[in-house]
Write a protein that holds these residues in place. Structure first.
Motif, PDB file in Angstrom:
ATOM      1  N   HIS A  59     -79.255  33.705  70.079  1.00 49.52           N
ATOM      2  CA  HIS A  59     -80.055  33.622  68.843  1.00 49.52           C
ATOM      3  C   HIS A  59     -79.180  33.036  67.741  1.00 49.52           C
ATOM      4  O   HIS A  59     -77.961  32.946  67.891  1.00 49.52           O
ATOM      5  CB  HIS A  59     -80.640  34.984  68.462  1.00 49.52           C
ATOM      6  CG  HIS A  59     -79.646  36.015  68.009  1.00 49.52           C
ATOM      7  ND1 HIS A  59     -78.590  36.430  68.784  1.00 49.52           N
ATOM      8  CD2 HIS A  59     -79.562  36.715  66.848  1.00 49.52           C
ATOM      9  CE1 HIS A  59     -77.906  37.347  68.123  1.00 49.52           C
ATOM     10  NE2 HIS A  59     -78.457  37.540  66.943  1.00 49.52           N
ATOM     11  N   HIS A  61     -78.085  33.932  64.732  1.00 50.76           N
ATOM     12  CA  HIS A  61     -77.296  34.636  63.714  1.00 50.76           C
ATOM     13  C   HIS A  61     -75.845  34.161  63.739  1.00 50.76           C
ATOM     14  O   HIS A  61     -75.300  33.837  64.775  1.00 50.76           O
ATOM     15  CB  HIS A  61     -77.375  36.155  63.919  1.00 50.76           C
ATOM     16  CG  HIS A  61     -78.655  36.743  63.410  1.00 50.76           C
ATOM     17  ND1 HIS A  61     -79.135  37.963  63.814  1.00 50.76           N
ATOM     18  CD2 HIS A  61     -79.561  36.250  62.525  1.00 50.76           C
ATOM     19  CE1 HIS A  61     -80.287  38.212  63.181  1.00 50.76           C
ATOM     20  NE2 HIS A  61     -80.564  37.177  62.408  1.00 50.76           N
ATOM     21  N   ASP A  63     -72.983  35.493  63.487  1.00 51.92           N
ATOM     22  CA  ASP A  63     -71.952  36.133  64.321  1.00 51.92           C
ATOM     23  C   ASP A  63     -72.055  35.717  65.790  1.00 51.92           C
ATOM     24  O   ASP A  63     -71.242  36.140  66.608  1.00 51.92           O
ATOM     25  CB  ASP A  63     -71.980  37.676  64.183  1.00 51.92           C
ATOM     26  CG  ASP A  63     -73.315  38.305  64.552  1.00 51.92           C
ATOM     27  OD1 ASP A  63     -74.366  37.658  64.351  1.00 51.92           O
ATOM     28  OD2 ASP A  63     -73.311  39.451  65.044  1.00 51.92           O
ATOM     29  N   HIS A  64     -73.023  34.847  66.107  1.00 50.24           N
ATOM     30  CA  HIS A  64     -73.170  34.365  67.487  1.00 50.24           C
ATOM     31  C   HIS A  64     -72.961  32.863  67.613  1.00 50.24           C
ATOM     32  O   HIS A  64     -72.990  32.339  68.716  1.00 50.24           O
ATOM     33  CB  HIS A  64     -74.529  34.788  68.052  1.00 50.24           C
ATOM     34  CG  HIS A  64     -74.622  36.277  68.181  1.00 50.24           C
ATOM     35  ND1 HIS A  64     -74.446  36.947  69.360  1.00 50.24           N
ATOM     36  CD2 HIS A  64     -74.792  37.237  67.230  1.00 50.24           C
ATOM     37  CE1 HIS A  64     -74.518  38.251  69.149  1.00 50.24           C
ATOM     38  NE2 HIS A  64     -74.737  38.446  67.860  1.00 50.24           N
ATOM     39  N   HIS A 137     -85.226  41.396  68.293  1.00 53.60           N
ATOM     40  CA  HIS A 137     -84.196  41.776  67.328  1.00 53.60           C
ATOM     41  C   HIS A 137     -84.969  41.928  66.018  1.00 53.60           C
ATOM     42  O   HIS A 137     -85.083  40.979  65.265  1.00 53.60           O
ATOM     43  CB  HIS A 137     -83.220  40.598  67.264  1.00 53.60           C
ATOM     44  CG  HIS A 137     -81.918  40.791  66.581  1.00 53.60           C
ATOM     45  ND1 HIS A 137     -81.304  42.000  66.410  1.00 53.60           N
ATOM     46  CD2 HIS A 137     -81.063  39.849  66.047  1.00 53.60           C
ATOM     47  CE1 HIS A 137     -80.131  41.802  65.792  1.00 53.60           C
ATOM     48  NE2 HIS A 137     -79.975  40.515  65.553  1.00 53.60           N
ATOM     49  N   ASP A 155     -78.039  42.142  70.757  1.00 50.35           N
ATOM     50  CA  ASP A 155     -78.893  42.000  69.570  1.00 50.35           C
ATOM     51  C   ASP A 155     -80.377  42.220  69.859  1.00 50.35           C
ATOM     52  O   ASP A 155     -81.229  41.403  69.515  1.00 50.35           O
ATOM     53  CB  ASP A 155     -78.657  40.640  68.902  1.00 50.35           C
ATOM     54  CG  ASP A 155     -77.266  40.555  68.300  1.00 50.35           C
ATOM     55  OD1 ASP A 155     -76.299  40.673  69.061  1.00 50.35           O
ATOM     56  OD2 ASP A 155     -77.146  40.407  67.079  1.00 50.35           O
TER      57      ASP A 155
END
Ligand SMILES: [Zn+2]
Ligand SMILES: [Zn+2]
Length: 239
Positions: A59, A61, A63-64, A137, A155
């Motif tokens: 996904h 976000h 942090d990914h 999520h 997530d």
């Protein structure tokens, strides 16, 4: 966590020292990574990864995917673009956040990225078969991935029944468990335990753990049989 002095953040147990969630999946001929978070560069250096064929995304976000720029090191050695496997929502975010890599005027040192659009249909990366699993999520659809007997889900706070069927029969499930208190878009520890048991997966490892969960050693002792906390550098082998 930056600037935190809680017992987890100051722990001397290496298993309490966690970078952002990501996994590397390797067969005899193919190596892929799921997500390239902000720690991607250091994770590749630490594990001495010399070749990488693809990055799969769960996904969009930050942090990914924040570490994606550093794929240029692999481009440099292979003289090939990095193959990205993402759904159209994540592709759009990557094109926006790394806009300079997709501009018409190329300059040296840019990451070279090639998109492969994925849906919920199974696909191959080299000799690795990948089955996407849709999880939720909060309101964002996120992809989990099954590789043979191994399923990786991060997530998520909800999985629909028909997608749960895709997980059943896995030998090992990696699932996100943020902390003990309920969270709006991540499974809590109790929710992750309940789901692992419901799916009857023999072994589960929890990931995407917040410092709020508590120290690895303490929590590991509280968990039911077959359920463990994952830790950075954990390796699993499948025949
Ligand atoms: Zn997220
Ligand atoms: Zn996340």
């Amino acid at each position: 966590m930056i600037a935190c002095s809680c017992e987890v953040c100051t722990s001397t147990d290496k298993k309490d020292n966690r970078l952002r969630s990501s996994i590397l999946v390797q067969s005899a001929t193919t190596t892929l990574v799921v997500d390239s978070g902000p720690d991607f560069r250091y994770q590749m250096l630490r594990q001495k990864i010399k070749s990488l064929d693809a990055i799969l995304f769960t996904h969009p976000h930050k942090d990914h995917l924040a570490g994606l720029d550093d794929t240029r090191a692999f481009n440099f050695f292979t003289k090939k673009p990095m193959e990205l496997y993402a759904d159209s929502m994540t592709e759009e975010a990557i094109r926006r956040e790394f806009y300079y890599a997709f501009s018409s005027t190329k300059y040296p040192g840019l990451p070279e990225l090639n998109f492969n659009t994925i849906t919920l249909e199974p696909f191959m990366v080299g000799d690795i078969e990948v089955t996407p699993i849709q999880v939720w999520h909060l309101k964002m659809p996120v992809l989990g991935f099954r590789f043979g007997k191994f399923t990786y889900i991060t997530d998520a706070n909800r999985i629909e029944e028909n997608e749960k069927d895709k997980i059943k029969g896995s030998e090992v499930l990696v699932l996100n468990a943020l902390r003990k208190q309920k969270h709006i878009s991540h499974f809590s520890l109790e929710e992750a335990i309940d789901l692992s048991q419901e799916l009857k997966v023999p072994t589960s490892y929890f990931t995407h753990i917040s410092h709020q969960l508590g120290c690895h050693g303490d929590i590991e002792n509280e968990l039911p049989d077959g359920i463990h906390l994952a830790y950075d550098g954990l390796e699993l082998n499948f025949s």
